[in-house]
Design a protein around this motif. Structure first.
Motif, PDB file in Angstrom:
ATOM      1  N   ASP A  48      86.295  53.046 -13.172  1.00 16.74           N
ATOM      2  CA  ASP A  48      86.906  52.416 -12.106  1.00 16.74           C
ATOM      3  C   ASP A  48      88.422  53.742 -11.745  1.00 16.74           C
ATOM      4  O   ASP A  48      88.394  54.893 -11.230  1.00 16.74           O
ATOM      5  CB  ASP A  48      88.065  51.335 -11.790  1.00 16.74           C
ATOM      6  N   ARG A  49      89.399  54.021 -12.890  1.00 11.67           N
ATOM      7  CA  ARG A  49      90.023  54.828 -12.448  1.00 11.67           C
ATOM      8  C   ARG A  49      89.815  56.490 -13.312  1.00 11.67           C
ATOM      9  O   ARG A  49      90.048  57.778 -12.449  1.00 11.67           O
ATOM     10  CB  ARG A  49      91.791  55.349 -13.503  1.00 11.67           C
ATOM     11  N   LEU A  50      88.815  56.703 -13.799  1.00 10.44           N
ATOM     12  CA  LEU A  50      88.021  58.079 -14.006  1.00 10.44           C
ATOM     13  C   LEU A  50      86.980  57.964 -12.564  1.00 10.44           C
ATOM     14  O   LEU A  50      87.245  59.410 -12.024  1.00 10.44           O
ATOM     15  CB  LEU A  50      87.093  57.730 -15.084  1.00 10.44           C
ATOM     16  N   PHE A  51      86.511  57.246 -12.250  1.00 11.74           N
ATOM     17  CA  PHE A  51      85.598  57.266 -10.769  1.00 11.74           C
ATOM     18  C   PHE A  51      86.418  58.373  -9.308  1.00 11.74           C
ATOM     19  O   PHE A  51      85.977  58.671  -9.091  1.00 11.74           O
ATOM     20  CB  PHE A  51      84.704  56.334 -10.274  1.00 11.74           C
ATOM     21  N   ILE A  52      87.521  57.262  -9.978  1.00 14.85           N
ATOM     22  CA  ILE A  52      89.084  57.620  -8.664  1.00 14.85           C
ATOM     23  C   ILE A  52      89.280  59.195  -8.542  1.00 14.85           C
ATOM     24  O   ILE A  52      90.054  60.014  -7.735  1.00 14.85           O
ATOM     25  CB  ILE A  52      89.898  56.763  -8.192  1.00 14.85           C
ATOM     26  N   THR A  53      89.611  59.369  -9.930  1.00 21.64           N
ATOM     27  CA  THR A  53      90.144  60.924 -10.072  1.00 21.64           C
ATOM     28  C   THR A  53      89.196  61.943  -9.997  1.00 21.64           C
ATOM     29  O   THR A  53      89.248  62.622  -8.905  1.00 21.64           O
ATOM     30  CB  THR A  53      90.563  60.534 -12.060  1.00 21.64           C
ATOM     31  N   LEU A  54      87.752  61.686 -10.475  1.00 21.79           N
ATOM     32  CA  LEU A  54      86.298  62.805  -9.817  1.00 21.79           C
ATOM     33  C   LEU A  54      86.248  63.048  -8.391  1.00 21.79           C
ATOM     34  O   LEU A  54      86.373  63.386  -7.983  1.00 21.79           O
ATOM     35  CB  LEU A  54      85.186  62.291 -10.981  1.00 21.79           C
ATOM     36  N   LEU A  55      86.756  61.764  -7.931  1.00 23.12           N
ATOM     37  CA  LEU A  55      86.158  61.716  -6.418  1.00 23.12           C
ATOM     38  C   LEU A  55      87.628  62.736  -5.627  1.00 23.12           C
ATOM     39  O   LEU A  55      87.520  63.558  -5.177  1.00 23.12           O
ATOM     40  CB  LEU A  55      86.360  60.060  -5.650  1.00 23.12           C
ATOM     41  N   SER A  57      89.912  64.376  -6.972  1.00 24.30           N
ATOM     42  CA  SER A  57      89.846  65.744  -7.392  1.00 24.30           C
ATOM     43  C   SER A  57      88.657  66.560  -6.367  1.00 24.30           C
ATOM     44  O   SER A  57      89.069  68.508  -6.575  1.00 24.30           O
ATOM     45  CB  SER A  57      89.230  66.280  -9.247  1.00 24.30           C
ATOM     46  N   ALA A  58      87.235  66.079  -7.220  1.00 22.62           N
ATOM     47  CA  ALA A  58      86.262  67.222  -5.836  1.00 22.62           C
ATOM     48  C   ALA A  58      87.186  67.311  -4.401  1.00 22.62           C
ATOM     49  O   ALA A  58      86.728  68.117  -3.934  1.00 22.62           O
ATOM     50  CB  ALA A  58      85.403  65.900  -5.867  1.00 22.62           C
ATOM     51  N   PHE A  59      87.899  66.341  -3.793  1.00 24.21           N
ATOM     52  CA  PHE A  59      88.555  66.407  -2.182  1.00 24.21           C
ATOM     53  C   PHE A  59      89.797  67.484  -2.276  1.00 24.21           C
ATOM     54  O   PHE A  59      89.885  68.246  -1.872  1.00 24.21           O
ATOM     55  CB  PHE A  59      88.704  65.612  -1.918  1.00 24.21           C
ATOM     56  N   ILE A  60      90.137  66.805  -3.319  1.00 23.12           N
ATOM     57  CA  ILE A  60      91.636  68.446  -4.034  1.00 23.12           C
ATOM     58  C   ILE A  60      90.807  69.834  -3.975  1.00 23.12           C
ATOM     59  O   ILE A  60      91.291  70.477  -3.293  1.00 23.12           O
ATOM     60  CB  ILE A  60      91.743  68.117  -5.253  1.00 23.12           C
ATOM     61  N   HIS A  61      89.656  69.611  -4.302  1.00 21.50           N
ATOM     62  CA  HIS A  61      89.089  71.342  -4.486  1.00 21.50           C
ATOM     63  C   HIS A  61      88.452  71.439  -3.474  1.00 21.50           C
ATOM     64  O   HIS A  61      88.515  72.888  -3.206  1.00 21.50           O
ATOM     65  CB  HIS A  61      87.792  70.932  -5.964  1.00 21.50           C
ATOM     66  N   TRP A  73      92.284  77.414  -9.836  1.00 17.63           N
ATOM     67  CA  TRP A  73      92.591  77.619 -10.853  1.00 17.63           C
ATOM     68  C   TRP A  73      93.752  76.858 -10.812  1.00 17.63           C
ATOM     69  O   TRP A  73      94.883  75.849 -10.932  1.00 17.63           O
ATOM     70  CB  TRP A  73      93.778  79.106 -11.627  1.00 17.63           C
ATOM     71  N   GLY A  74      94.373  76.503  -9.087  1.00 25.81           N
ATOM     72  CA  GLY A  74      95.594  75.824  -9.005  1.00 25.81           C
ATOM     73  C   GLY A  74      94.916  74.185  -8.693  1.00 25.81           C
ATOM     74  O   GLY A  74      95.609  73.190  -8.867  1.00 25.81           O
ATOM     75  N   ALA A  75      94.016  74.766  -7.685  1.00 25.87           N
ATOM     76  CA  ALA A  75      93.585  73.483  -7.409  1.00 25.87           C
ATOM     77  C   ALA A  75      93.354  72.243  -9.102  1.00 25.87           C
ATOM     78  O   ALA A  75      93.329  70.971  -9.090  1.00 25.87           O
ATOM     79  CB  ALA A  75      91.934  73.513  -6.357  1.00 25.87           C
ATOM     80  N   LEU A  76      93.308  73.191  -9.906  1.00 25.09           N
ATOM     81  CA  LEU A  76      92.748  72.931 -11.384  1.00 25.09           C
ATOM     82  C   LEU A  76      94.015  71.961 -11.603  1.00 25.09           C
ATOM     83  O   LEU A  76      94.306  70.816 -12.219  1.00 25.09           O
ATOM     84  CB  LEU A  76      92.487  73.392 -12.404  1.00 25.09           C
ATOM     85  N   VAL A  77      95.156  72.738 -11.594  1.00 32.48           N
ATOM     86  CA  VAL A  77      96.524  72.176 -11.890  1.00 32.48           C
ATOM     87  C   VAL A  77      96.878  70.694 -10.981  1.00 32.48           C
ATOM     88  O   VAL A  77      97.156  70.102 -11.560  1.00 32.48           O
ATOM     89  CB  VAL A  77      97.687  73.288 -11.798  1.00 32.48           C
ATOM     90  N   VAL A  78      96.933  70.952 -10.152  1.00 30.74           N
ATOM     91  CA  VAL A  78      96.659  69.683  -8.829  1.00 30.74           C
ATOM     92  C   VAL A  78      95.654  68.829  -9.692  1.00 30.74           C
ATOM     93  O   VAL A  78      96.092  67.339  -9.006  1.00 30.74           O
ATOM     94  CB  VAL A  78      96.340  70.356  -7.167  1.00 30.74           C
ATOM     95  N   SER A  79      94.319  69.055 -10.011  1.00 31.25           N
ATOM     96  CA  SER A  79      94.237  67.544 -10.139  1.00 31.25           C
ATOM     97  C   SER A  79      94.381  66.999 -11.073  1.00 31.25           C
ATOM     98  O   SER A  79      94.580  65.916 -11.704  1.00 31.25           O
ATOM     99  CB  SER A  79      92.089  68.352 -10.471  1.00 31.25           C
ATOM    100  N   TYR A  82      97.460  65.373 -10.966  1.00 32.21           N
ATOM    101  CA  TYR A  82      96.519  63.809  -9.619  1.00 32.21           C
ATOM    102  C   TYR A  82      96.095  62.967 -11.273  1.00 32.21           C
ATOM    103  O   TYR A  82      96.332  61.758 -10.923  1.00 32.21           O
ATOM    104  CB  TYR A  82      95.539  64.772  -8.825  1.00 32.21           C
ATOM    105  N   ALA A  83      95.379  63.471 -12.116  1.00 37.68           N
ATOM    106  CA  ALA A  83      94.467  62.317 -13.006  1.00 37.68           C
ATOM    107  C   ALA A  83      95.656  61.795 -13.288  1.00 37.68           C
ATOM    108  O   ALA A  83      95.513  60.807 -13.645  1.00 37.68           O
ATOM    109  CB  ALA A  83      93.260  63.333 -13.558  1.00 37.68           C
ATOM    110  N   PHE A  84      97.007  62.496 -13.801  1.00 39.01           N
ATOM    111  CA  PHE A  84      97.485  61.989 -14.567  1.00 39.01           C
ATOM    112  C   PHE A  84      98.169  60.648 -13.959  1.00 39.01           C
ATOM    113  O   PHE A  84      98.328  59.701 -14.686  1.00 39.01           O
ATOM    114  CB  PHE A  84      99.070  63.474 -15.543  1.00 39.01           C
ATOM    115  N   ILE A  85      98.612  60.251 -12.527  1.00 39.77           N
ATOM    116  CA  ILE A  85      99.101  59.796 -11.689  1.00 39.77           C
ATOM    117  C   ILE A  85      98.176  58.992 -11.822  1.00 39.77           C
ATOM    118  O   ILE A  85      98.555  57.581 -11.943  1.00 39.77           O
ATOM    119  CB  ILE A  85      99.440  61.057 -10.044  1.00 39.77           C
ATOM    120  N   VAL A  86      96.397  58.867 -11.209  1.00 40.90           N
ATOM    121  CA  VAL A  86      96.023  57.758 -11.440  1.00 40.90           C
ATOM    122  C   VAL A  86      96.113  56.634 -12.394  1.00 40.90           C
ATOM    123  O   VAL A  86      95.977  55.794 -12.675  1.00 40.90           O
ATOM    124  CB  VAL A  86      94.373  58.601 -10.974  1.00 40.90           C
ATOM    125  N   PHE A  87      95.633  57.674 -13.806  1.00 38.58           N
ATOM    126  CA  PHE A  87      95.858  56.770 -15.229  1.00 38.58           C
ATOM    127  C   PHE A  87      96.228  56.442 -14.744  1.00 38.58           C
ATOM    128  O   PHE A  87      96.830  54.964 -16.219  1.00 38.58           O
ATOM    129  CB  PHE A  87      95.120  58.160 -16.300  1.00 38.58           C
TER     130      PHE A  87
END
Length: 90
Positions: A48-55, A57-61, A73-79, A82-87
């Motif tokens: 569930d957390r992986l799905f939330i992260t991927l979704l 991250s897509a919106f961030i990009h 590259w900036g969006a990748l860093v923000v993502s 975001y992934a760290f925070i979600v997990f």
């Protein structure tokens, strides 16, 4: 038929997604999942957390592309943040 440009970045993206799914499957087999209740106050599993992260991250990009001319590259860093925070907390 050239309907999609298969470049190295495109191939890398799909390889990383496939590798992530394989790693998550191995983790689920080796270490059975327990639901965790975080700041959303709903029980979530690793998947569930992986799905939330991927979704997210897509919106961030997409937002990055809409609002900025700077490379992604900036969006990748923000993502990644975001992934760290979600997990960690979701």
């Amino acid at each position: 038929m050239n309907w999609m440009a298969w470049t190295w970045p495109t191939a890398t993206f799909f390889i990383i997604i496939a590798t992530t799914l394989v790693v998550m499957t191995v983790l689920a087999i080796k270490f059975p999942e327990r639901e965790k209740v975080g700041i959303l106050n709903i029980p979530t599993t690793r998947g569930d957390r992986l799905f939330i992260t991927l979704l997210g991250s897509a919106f961030i990009h997409l937002g990055w592309l809409l609002m900025s001319d700077i490379q992604l590259w900036g969006a990748l860093v923000v993502s990644a943040v975001y992934a760290f925070i979600v997990f960690r907390w979701v």
